[in-house]
Scaffold this motif. Structure first.
Motif, PDB file in Angstrom:
ATOM      1  N   GLY A  93      43.352  30.843  41.626  1.00 23.14           N
ATOM      2  CA  GLY A  93      44.500  31.098  40.758  1.00 23.14           C
ATOM      3  C   GLY A  93      45.728  31.445  41.586  1.00 23.14           C
ATOM      4  N   GLY A  94      46.842  31.645  40.905  1.00 24.75           N
ATOM      5  CA  GLY A  94      48.108  31.866  41.592  1.00 24.75           C
ATOM      6  C   GLY A  94      48.145  33.114  42.448  1.00 24.75           C
ATOM      7  N   LEU A  95      47.884  34.274  41.857  1.00 26.96           N
ATOM      8  CA  LEU A  95      47.979  35.527  42.597  1.00 26.96           C
ATOM      9  C   LEU A  95      46.849  35.655  43.621  1.00 26.96           C
ATOM     10  N   GLY A  96      45.617  35.344  43.209  1.00 24.64           N
ATOM     11  CA  GLY A  96      44.499  35.443  44.133  1.00 24.64           C
ATOM     12  C   GLY A  96      44.659  34.514  45.326  1.00 24.64           C
ATOM     13  N   GLY A  97      45.064  33.275  45.055  1.00 21.84           N
ATOM     14  CA  GLY A  97      45.247  32.316  46.127  1.00 21.84           C
ATOM     15  C   GLY A  97      46.340  32.730  47.092  1.00 21.84           C
ATOM     16  N   ALA A  98      47.449  33.232  46.562  1.00 22.75           N
ATOM     17  CA  ALA A  98      48.544  33.676  47.421  1.00 22.75           C
ATOM     18  C   ALA A  98      48.122  34.873  48.264  1.00 22.75           C
ATOM     19  N   THR A  99      47.299  35.755  47.693  1.00 22.31           N
ATOM     20  CA  THR A  99      46.821  36.910  48.453  1.00 22.31           C
ATOM     21  C   THR A  99      45.955  36.464  49.623  1.00 22.31           C
ATOM     22  N   VAL A 100      45.077  35.489  49.384  1.00 23.78           N
ATOM     23  CA  VAL A 100      44.246  34.968  50.475  1.00 23.78           C
ATOM     24  C   VAL A 100      45.118  34.372  51.576  1.00 23.78           C
ATOM     25  N   LEU A 120      38.796  42.584  45.990  1.00 20.21           N
ATOM     26  CA  LEU A 120      39.949  42.518  45.091  1.00 20.21           C
ATOM     27  C   LEU A 120      39.511  41.832  43.813  1.00 20.21           C
ATOM     28  N   LEU A 121      39.511  42.564  42.710  1.00 17.12           N
ATOM     29  CA  LEU A 121      39.185  42.013  41.398  1.00 17.12           C
ATOM     30  C   LEU A 121      40.477  41.604  40.709  1.00 17.12           C
ATOM     31  N   VAL A 122      40.680  40.308  40.589  1.00 19.13           N
ATOM     32  CA  VAL A 122      41.849  39.802  39.867  1.00 19.13           C
ATOM     33  C   VAL A 122      41.499  39.799  38.382  1.00 19.13           C
ATOM     34  N   SER A 123      42.300  40.471  37.598  1.00 20.20           N
ATOM     35  CA  SER A 123      41.998  40.633  36.174  1.00 20.20           C
ATOM     36  C   SER A 123      41.997  39.296  35.452  1.00 20.20           C
ATOM     37  N   GLY A 124      41.071  39.154  34.500  1.00 18.27           N
ATOM     38  CA  GLY A 124      41.016  37.953  33.685  1.00 18.27           C
ATOM     39  C   GLY A 124      42.050  37.998  32.569  1.00 18.27           C
ATOM     40  N   ASN A 125      42.329  36.837  31.990  1.00 16.46           N
ATOM     41  CA  ASN A 125      43.358  36.787  30.938  1.00 16.46           C
ATOM     42  C   ASN A 125      42.960  35.873  29.782  1.00 16.46           C
ATOM     43  N   ASP A 126      41.649  35.708  29.570  1.00 15.51           N
ATOM     44  CA  ASP A 126      41.187  34.866  28.471  1.00 15.51           C
ATOM     45  C   ASP A 126      41.268  35.665  27.165  1.00 15.51           C
ATOM     46  N   ALA A 150      44.176  50.726  41.527  1.00  9.04           N
ATOM     47  CA  ALA A 150      44.679  49.824  40.483  1.00  9.04           C
ATOM     48  C   ALA A 150      46.111  49.449  40.846  1.00  9.04           C
ATOM     49  N   LEU A 151      46.334  48.170  41.057  1.00  5.39           N
ATOM     50  CA  LEU A 151      47.659  47.673  41.409  1.00  5.39           C
ATOM     51  C   LEU A 151      48.410  47.361  40.120  1.00  5.39           C
ATOM     52  N   ARG A 152      49.255  48.284  39.702  1.00  6.39           N
ATOM     53  CA  ARG A 152      50.021  48.093  38.470  1.00  6.39           C
ATOM     54  C   ARG A 152      51.244  47.238  38.788  1.00  6.39           C
ATOM     55  N   ASN A 153      51.028  45.930  38.728  1.00 10.33           N
ATOM     56  CA  ASN A 153      52.034  44.971  39.152  1.00 10.33           C
ATOM     57  C   ASN A 153      53.124  44.775  38.095  1.00 10.33           C
ATOM     58  N   GLY A 154      54.355  44.674  38.574  1.00  7.70           N
ATOM     59  CA  GLY A 154      55.444  44.336  37.683  1.00  7.70           C
ATOM     60  C   GLY A 154      55.301  42.920  37.163  1.00  7.70           C
ATOM     61  N   ALA A 155      56.002  42.609  36.083  1.00  6.31           N
ATOM     62  CA  ALA A 155      55.936  41.271  35.483  1.00  6.31           C
ATOM     63  C   ALA A 155      56.328  40.229  36.521  1.00  6.31           C
ATOM     64  N   TYR A 156      55.395  39.313  36.839  1.00  2.00           N
ATOM     65  CA  TYR A 156      55.649  38.348  37.905  1.00  2.00           C
ATOM     66  C   TYR A 156      55.537  36.902  37.428  1.00  2.00           C
ATOM     67  N   GLY A 157      55.632  36.678  36.129  1.00  2.00           N
ATOM     68  CA  GLY A 157      55.587  35.311  35.627  1.00  2.00           C
ATOM     69  C   GLY A 157      56.808  34.522  36.062  1.00  2.00           C
ATOM     70  N   PRO A 158      56.705  33.185  36.084  1.00  2.00           N
ATOM     71  CA  PRO A 158      57.855  32.348  36.434  1.00  2.00           C
ATOM     72  C   PRO A 158      59.042  32.636  35.506  1.00  2.00           C
ATOM     73  N   LEU A 159      60.222  32.696  36.076  1.00  6.17           N
ATOM     74  CA  LEU A 159      61.391  33.057  35.272  1.00  6.17           C
ATOM     75  C   LEU A 159      61.711  32.006  34.221  1.00  6.17           C
ATOM     76  N   ASP A 160      61.320  30.747  34.447  1.00  4.59           N
ATOM     77  CA  ASP A 160      61.589  29.753  33.408  1.00  4.59           C
ATOM     78  C   ASP A 160      60.743  30.018  32.167  1.00  4.59           C
ATOM     79  N   THR A 173      59.356  40.786  39.029  1.00  2.00           N
ATOM     80  CA  THR A 173      58.885  40.861  40.405  1.00  2.00           C
ATOM     81  C   THR A 173      58.357  39.507  40.861  1.00  2.00           C
ATOM     82  N   ASP A 174      58.559  39.194  42.122  1.00  2.00           N
ATOM     83  CA  ASP A 174      58.105  37.923  42.674  1.00  2.00           C
ATOM     84  C   ASP A 174      56.604  37.983  42.963  1.00  2.00           C
ATOM     85  N   ARG A 175      55.877  36.997  42.477  1.00  2.39           N
ATOM     86  CA  ARG A 175      54.421  36.990  42.639  1.00  2.39           C
ATOM     87  C   ARG A 175      54.016  36.993  44.106  1.00  2.39           C
TER      88      ARG A 175
END
Length: 284
Positions: free
Chosen positions: A9-16, A70-76, A136-146, A169-171
């Motif tokens: 996924g986006g965040l997990g892949g970028a972290t790797v 690192l557990l990336v939270s699910g969103n289903d 717990a990484l309480r991340n700011g909203a990092y969705g694409p601005l579009d 916040t930038d992902r």
């Protein structure tokens, strides 16, 4: 060994990707549903293991030998994400993981109107009782601005419900900071907040967009029910639209208003601002 879930996924892949810049590849593992989609990591020496939150036994095997996970939270929206996150936490503990990091969300505290925060609040409670060190990484909203702003470049208008201050916040900045935490010597216990340095409103964003483009970008405030009706018209299920509405309600209640300096501290530089991100989007 550091194991990252959701690495395709986006965040997990970028972290790797950022971990690969900081530690040898053989010290990194990924736990993914489809190993074929992580071939690009395997080719670079990353340990690729197949696992999912639905299968705690297999998941425990993917965490074997890991000091941190690192557990990336699910969103289903159709899944019982709290139970699935519990599976992941218990699997990590059973595998002997020393520290668990979890991607939570800014403002994940009781009383927030934003309904998906309930999942993060419950998961943080599970972590607090798990017996392992956790962050717990309480991340700011990092969705694409579009996605956040809609088709403003075409219409010249940002049409959304009433909002409030949000440090968009930038992902990739969050991913880099997560890699810093995973590879650094500093211990973070419990929740930490990672956000851009400045919170803005849609009015601010309309002004920034106007300045960048040289044309007037207007901000139009829609009534909540009108916005829900419009979402339904374009094919969004009503329940999903009403869940999305709670984000605007939380923003206007000030749930996301406080920007935190920790992200800049971890990066050793100023994070990307919304102006930086809008300028890049316009150029693209």
């Amino acid at each position: 060994m550091i194991v990252v879930t959701g690495a395709t996924g986006g965040l997990g892949g970028a972290t790797v990707e950022h971990l690969l810049q900081r530690v040898p590849a053989d010290q990194i593992g990924v736990s993914v549903r489809d190993a074929a989609k992580a071939r690009h990591f395997a080719d670079r020496g990353v340990h690729v293991r197949q696992g999912s939150y639905e299968d705690p036994v297999a998941l425990r095997d993917t965490f074997a030998g890991a000091e941190q996970v690192l557990l990336v939270s699910g969103n289903d929206p159709a899944a019982d994400m709290v139970s699935l996150h519990r599976n992941a936490v218990e699997a990590a503990v059973a595998a002997g993981v020393r520290r668990i990091l979890y991607t939570s969300q800014q403002g994940a505290v009781p009383g927030t109107p934003y309904r998906p925060s309930d999942i993060h609040i419950a998961t943080e409670a599970i972590l607090g009782d798990c017996g392992a060190d956790w962050t717990a990484l309480r991340n700011g909203a990092y969705g694409p601005l579009d996605q956040v702003l809609g088709p403003w470049q075409r219409t010249g208008v940002i049409t959304r419900p009433e909002d409030g201050l949000v440090p968009y916040t930038d992902r990739d900045d969050i991913a880099e900071a997560t890699a810093v935490i995973l590879t650094g010597g500093r211990s973070f216990g419990g929740p930490v907040t990672l956000t851009a340095p400045t919170a803005v409103t849609f009015d601010d964003l309309a002004q920034i967009a106007s300045d960048l483009t040289g044309r007037t970008v207007k901000r139009i405030v829609l009534d909540d029910e009108q916005w829900v009706a419009e979402q339904i018209t374009v094919g969004v299920p009503e329940q999903m639209a009403r869940t999305m509405l709670t984000w605007y309600q939380a923003a206007r209640a000030g749930c996301f208003a406080e920007a935190d300096p920790l992200l800049a501290e971890l990066l050793g530089r100023e994070p990307r601002t919304v102006a930086d991100r809008l300028a890049a989007h316009i150029t693209a």
